[in-house]
Design a protein around this motif. Structure first.
Motif, short mmCIF file in Angstrom:
data_model
loop_
_atom_site.label_atom_id
_atom_site.label_comp_id
_atom_site.label_asym_id
_atom_site.label_seq_id
_atom_site.Cartn_x
_atom_site.Cartn_y
_atom_site.Cartn_z
N MET A 12 -4.86 4.23 1.47
CA MET A 12 -4.39 4.80 0.35
C MET A 12 -4.57 4.31 -1.09
O MET A 12 -4.84 5.22 -2.25
CB MET A 12 -2.97 5.57 1.04
N TYR A 37 -6.63 15.12 -1.12
CA TYR A 37 -6.02 14.03 -0.72
C TYR A 37 -5.56 12.06 -1.86
O TYR A 37 -4.15 11.97 -1.87
CB TYR A 37 -7.16 13.07 -0.05
N CYS A 96 -2.10 11.15 -2.24
CA CYS A 96 -2.09 9.49 -2.40
C CYS A 96 -1.04 9.46 -2.92
O CYS A 96 -0.04 8.19 -3.51
CB CYS A 96 -3.12 9.00 -2.15
#
Length: 297
Positions: A7, A65, A69
């Motif tokens: 991440m 995402y 993250c």
């Protein structure tokens, strides 16, 4: 590879604009950066980045995402910082607000003890009988008397605040000692001027008995010590907190009046703003004061 490491690298790639820039910032090879991104894409079964020879662009999945993250990494950073704060030395200035009588007679000695334990903390105390406004006043900690229902505020219950009756020997010799609260209406009574109905005293006595009495207050004041001095001067029967009158009672300068009766105790709270990351000075002060006046003790 570690998911958090994946991440972190993905966020670095997005924010730096390229694999090469992310590799340089992370001091790893571009191949290693690509491996991190590949691991995420294989795990999710979706492409995060559309790459050309000139630029890269987030896919719809990649954009979502990326936002998730950032949130996860921020929470991890906060968790680690909060854990570190537990071991930090309390330091800095702590701004506190409290009612006048409680603050000057009871809170000040407690804060002095606290500062003796934490020499790197300084305290700015404001005394005000109005309900404390932490946010507008810039206070970190406050003492609130009475019920509280304010959003965004944490209220830790403390021992209820008890007020008792007392008078000087000279006054009682002149006017006599009342034997029941109803007889207070025939006496000179010294009450706080900041009460809405300062001439109404609601007392509680043995076995929970109550008595609501209308008193005559020829002298009122907005500061408890002024009322105490008036009582010492023989001006009447004062209604003040136990702690404010304790030394005078012990020394015989004042005599307890109707000792089995007191004003209905006020709920008292230690209040502070909701904060995901309290400082060491605030956390230590809260722990210290709650331990001293815990409502269950």
């Amino acid at each position: 590879m570690n998911k958090l490491a994946n991440m972190e690298m993905f966020v670095r790639v997005v924010e730096s604009g390229s694999f090469a820039a992310a590799a340089e910032a992370s001091r790893v090879s571009a191949t290693m950066v690509a491996k991190h991104i590949s691991d995420i894409e294989q795990r999710l079964g979706a492409r995060l980045l559309h790459r050309t020879t000139r630029r890269q662009q987030l896919s719809d999945v990649g954009r979502l995402y990326y936002e998730r993250c950032k949130h996860v990494l921020a929470e991890v950073e906060l968790a680690e910082a909060s854990a570190g704060e537990l071991h930090a030395t309390p330091r800095g200035q702590l701004r506190v607000i409290a009612p006048v009588s409680f603050g000057s007679h009871i809170l000040v000695p407690a804060l002095s003890d606290y500062m003796a334990q934490h020499p790197d903390v300084s305290i700015e105390l404001t005394l005000d009988n109005r309900p404390p406004n932490l946010v507008d006043g810039g206070f970190e900690l406050g003492i609130h008397m009475g019920e509280i229902n304010e959003p965004g505020i944490v209220a830790r219950p403390l021992r209820p605040y008890r007020r008792i009756l007392a008078a000087s020997v000279s006054y009682l010799n002149r006017r006599g000692q009342p034997e029941h609260p109803e007889q207070l209406s025939a006496h000179e009574c010294l009450g706080p001027s900041y009460w809405r109905r300062f001439d109404q005293w609601h007392l509680i006595g043995p076995a929970g008995a109550t008595c609501h009495v209308t008193v005559r207050s020829r002298f009122t004041a907005n500061q408890g010590n002024a009322l105490r001095i008036a009582a010492l001067s023989g001006a009447g029967i004062v209604l003040q907190p136990e702690a404010v009158l304790a030394d005078d009672l012990d020394a015989g300068r004042l005599i307890a009046v109707l000792p089995e009766w007191s004003l209905l105790p006020s709920p008292m709270y230690l209040i502070y703003a909701q904060d995901a990351r309290p400082t060491a000075k605030l956390r230590s002060a809260i722990d210290f004061l709650v331990a001293r006046w815990d409502a269950s003790s």
